[in-house]
Design a protein around this motif. Structure first.
Motif, PDB file in Angstrom:
ATOM      1  N   GLN A   1      54.955  56.595  -7.516  1.00 32.20           N
ATOM      2  CA  GLN A   1      53.686  56.110  -6.972  1.00 32.20           C
ATOM      3  C   GLN A   1      52.567  57.077  -7.368  1.00 32.20           C
ATOM      4  OE1 GLN A   1      53.290  56.017  -2.748  1.00 32.20           O
ATOM      5  NE2 GLN A   1      51.410  54.861  -2.865  1.00 32.20           N
TER       6      GLN A   1
ATOM      7  N   GLU B   1      59.657  55.975  -5.086  1.00 34.54           N
ATOM      8  CA  GLU B   1      58.774  55.235  -4.168  1.00 34.54           C
ATOM      9  C   GLU B   1      57.783  54.346  -4.909  1.00 34.54           C
ATOM     10  OE1 GLU B   1      56.984  57.396  -0.924  1.00 34.54           O
ATOM     11  OE2 GLU B   1      58.642  58.805  -0.979  1.00 34.54           O
TER      12      GLU B   1
ATOM     13  N   HIS C   1      60.877  54.039   1.107  1.00 32.63           N
ATOM     14  CA  HIS C   1      60.847  54.183   2.561  1.00 32.63           C
ATOM     15  C   HIS C   1      60.896  52.818   3.240  1.00 32.63           C
ATOM     16  CE1 HIS C   1      60.469  58.414   2.714  1.00 32.63           C
ATOM     17  NE2 HIS C   1      59.285  58.472   2.145  1.00 32.63           N
ATOM     18  N   TYR C   2      60.910  51.751   2.451  1.00 28.46           N
ATOM     19  CA  TYR C   2      61.009  50.406   3.037  1.00 28.46           C
ATOM     20  C   TYR C   2      62.482  50.047   3.162  1.00 28.46           C
ATOM     21  CZ  TYR C   2      56.046  49.636   1.993  1.00 28.46           C
ATOM     22  OH  TYR C   2      54.688  49.717   1.932  1.00 28.46           O
TER      23      TYR C   2
ATOM     24  N   VAL D   1      55.708  58.433   4.845  1.00 31.83           N
ATOM     25  CA  VAL D   1      56.477  59.199   5.824  1.00 31.83           C
ATOM     26  C   VAL D   1      57.788  58.450   6.073  1.00 31.83           C
ATOM     27  CG1 VAL D   1      56.463  59.983   8.213  1.00 31.83           C
ATOM     28  CG2 VAL D   1      54.373  60.116   6.864  1.00 31.83           C
ATOM     29  N   ASP D   2      58.888  59.181   6.212  1.00 26.15           N
ATOM     30  CA  ASP D   2      60.176  58.499   6.354  1.00 26.15           C
ATOM     31  C   ASP D   2      60.311  57.810   7.707  1.00 26.15           C
ATOM     32  OD1 ASP D   2      61.743  60.178   8.339  1.00 26.15           O
ATOM     33  OD2 ASP D   2      61.142  61.698   6.894  1.00 26.15           O
ATOM     34  N   ALA D   3      61.342  56.954   7.815  1.00 25.11           N
ATOM     35  CA  ALA D   3      61.508  56.088   8.979  1.00 25.11           C
ATOM     36  C   ALA D   3      61.644  56.867  10.290  1.00 25.11           C
ATOM     37  CB  ALA D   3      62.713  55.171   8.769  1.00 25.11           C
TER      38      ALA D   3
ATOM     39  N   ARG E   1      58.251  58.328  11.258  1.00 26.03           N
ATOM     40  CA  ARG E   1      57.365  57.219  11.641  1.00 26.03           C
ATOM     41  C   ARG E   1      57.615  56.822  13.096  1.00 26.03           C
ATOM     42  NH1 ARG E   1      58.586  52.800   7.385  1.00 26.03           N
ATOM     43  NH2 ARG E   1      57.654  51.488   8.956  1.00 26.03           N
TER      44      ARG E   1
ATOM     45  N   TYR F   1      52.593  49.221   6.595  1.00 23.84           N
ATOM     46  CA  TYR F   1      53.943  48.813   7.022  1.00 23.84           C
ATOM     47  C   TYR F   1      53.872  47.690   8.055  1.00 23.84           C
ATOM     48  CZ  TYR F   1      55.592  53.172   4.900  1.00 23.84           C
ATOM     49  OH  TYR F   1      55.882  54.188   4.030  1.00 23.84           O
TER      50      TYR F   1
END
Lengths: 248, 304
Positions: free
Chosen positions: A86, A163, A195-196, B166-168, B171, B194
């Motif tokens: 990204q 990412e 991160h999704y 930022v990671d889960a 978050r 998100y």
């Protein structure tokens, strides 16, 4: 099946002083596989990826990328892979066409090949009208799709995506994954971080890094079963919460 | 009184104002509400926040924050809002403690005076208070930035994409912090790309290309999705998606984690779809009813 292994690591480790960024990781990735490389911020993903791309030498352990040794053949590795993230993808102050020409030129593609394939690529991405526009003027989603296409322009065996869809809208995010599926169907191995957590489901197999180690590696279905979780999000949270490194 | 009132706000850029970043945007936010602005990069979220925090003048329309006009009363607004920009903008060469002290002093207060408000957050980075801000990890920078935005006890807090990249796990922690701030009576406007964070807001608005597509509680927004959505999975998900998109009783089909979502036209039947997909050679087929999510709503609004 051993001969279709394209990435192989054995006890791969990277230390920075006393800090073990990557701690004895061992895994294989198969040709054409979409491999999700997950982990919390600071888990060691970027350091591991830099080693796999031939940009950073390991402290110990072994690895081969597309058949090339990670210590001795870093230049051959670089020629066999594509990379996009990204943060770094294309030159904003070059046009779409110039960016393609620049990257293809770096990889030593012939002028004829570049010309023919550029036309085809612009058509596939519906970017014919934007060919002479500066990349900086394109919406983020278009940039990311173009960056991916540029990263696989020289038909590498493996493409590393760091990412690639951060901040991208939900429609474009899905179009981007269609490009990933197409590349994988052509036999290109896709190594991707995200991160999704819904995107983790699109991978053939997923590894999850915690504190420099790989704590889980399997198909999304098997991971959910093993962790009695309804979604990959839950699997990730169960593992990442165990982290003791203070990096969050 | 509403905490934030926005009427027909617009912002254009470029020599001839040809780039329309924010187009005729209107909404209200109630006191102690968590209001989410959900949209991808380039939707106009940052321009909107910069106007509301008096860092940018609107081209037309008006807005007030805690009763003060964003143009006429800009000085009053600056005293009572907290703003955490998307890009880390603290002083990299000052330590954690020096940054916090600096912002407290600017607002004529002290860390001690408002420590109770930031305690939960600051305590996690306090062990590193002598470290330069530039040397902190992403998660720690985020906590320091939030502490600095809160140190003068603002009435309204603006957070521009606090969780991007930022990671889960981090978050989830961040959203828990926001809930506690809400309990202290602070109004929070937060933007995020998100979709899954939308459900954590009291009300949300979906923003795309400068316009608000829809505003309401998360339940209202998903409730306005009237068509049936079927979740479908099969052994080969890529082939399945192509087959779904070629089927005429399906309005739209797209990947959605483990299942693909198929938005069905009226009078379509699940049995007919099953039969069609089997004929196409899809193996290990599973079809089930799906409740629309915010992301389904966003996708439909974006495409319409």
């Amino acid at each position: 099946m051993a001969n279709d292994i394209i990435i192989q690591t054995e006890q791969l480790t990277k230390r920075f002083g006393d800090f073990i960024a990557v701690d004895h990781i061992s895994f294989d990735v198969h040709k054409g596989e979409i491999f999700g490389f997950l982990g919390a911020n600071g888990a060691g993903k970027t350091t591991a990826m830099r080693m796999l791309c031939g940009l950073s030498l390991p402290t110990s352990g072994k690895a081969t990328i597309a058949g090339f040794d990670i210590y001795k053949k870093t230049e051959a590795i670089k020629r066999s892979i594509g990379y996009m993230s990204q943060k770094f993808s294309l030159y904003e102050d070059l046009t779409v066409k110039e960016n393609i020409r620049f990257y293809a030129g770096i990889y030593g593609m012939s002028n004829k090949y570049i010309k023919d394939k550029t036309a085809l690529l612009l058509q596939q991405l519906h970017l014919e009208d934007e060919a002479d526009k500066l990349v900086g003027s394109l919406p983020l989603g278009w940039k990311q799709k173009l960056a991916f296409s540029v990263a696989i322009f020289h038909e590498p065996q493996i493409v590393f995506l760091d990412e690639p869809t951060g901040g991208v809208d939900p429609v474009t995010r899905r179009e981007f994954w269609n490009l990933i599926y197409e590349a994988s169907a052509k036999g290109i191995t896709v190594f991707v971080t995200t991160h999704y957590m819904d995107e983790a489901e699109y991978c053939n197999r997923v590894s999850i890094m915690v504190d420099g180690r790989i704590d889980a590696l399997d198909t999304p279905v098997a991971l959910k079963e093993n962790f009695s979780a309804a979604s990959m999000d839950e699997v990730f949270l169960q593992l990442a919460r165990k982290a003791t490194r203070n990096d969050s | 009184m509403q905490s934030v009132i926005v009427n027909n706000l617009s912002k254009n850029y470029g020599k001839e104002k040809e780039i329309k970043a924010v187009k005729d945007v209107s909404f209200d936010v109630s006191p102690a509400e968590i209001f989410g602005i959900i949209g991808p990069d380039g939707a106009g979220k940052t321009s909107l926040f910069r106007m509301l925090t008096t860092l940018l003048l609107p081209d037309s329309g008006n807005a007030s924050v805690d009763g003060s006009d964003i143009v006429k009363d800009f000085k009053a607004i600056r005293k009572k809002v907290g703003y955490m920009p998307g890009r880390f903008s603290l002083y990299q060469d000052l330590s954690v403690e020096e940054n916090l002290n600096f912002f407290a002093t600017i607002f004529n207060t002290t860390i001690e005076k408002n420590y109770d408000l930031i305690k939960d957050i600051y305590i996690q980075i306090e062990p590193f208070k002598k470290r330069k801000a530039g040397k902190l990890s992403g998660g720690m920078k985020q906590k320091l930035a939030l502490s600095c935005a809160l140190i003068h006890r603002p009435v309204v807090l603006f957070l521009d994409e606090p969780t991007t990249g930022v990671d889960a796990v981090s978050r989830k922690e961040f959203w828990d912090m926001l809930k506690r701030l809400k309990q202290q009576g602070i109004t929070i406007l937060v933007s995020t790309p998100y979709m899954d964070e939308a459900g954590l807001c009291d009300r949300i608005t979906l923003m795309q290309q400068g316009k608000l597509l829809s505003t309401g509680t998360p339940t209202e927004i998903t409730g306005s999705f009237k068509q049936t959505i079927l979740g479908v999975k099969a052994a080969n998900m890529y082939d399945l998606l192509k087959d779904l998109n070629a089927y005429n009783a399906i309005e739209d089909a797209y990947a959605f984690g483990e299942y693909h979502h198929a938005v069905m036209k009226e009078n379509s039947s699940e049995e007919a779809l099953q039969k069609y997909l089997e004929e196409k050679g899809n193996k290990e087929l599973v079809i089930q009813q799906i409740k629309p999510t915010i992301e389904d709503s966003f996708l439909r609004l974006m495409k319409s």
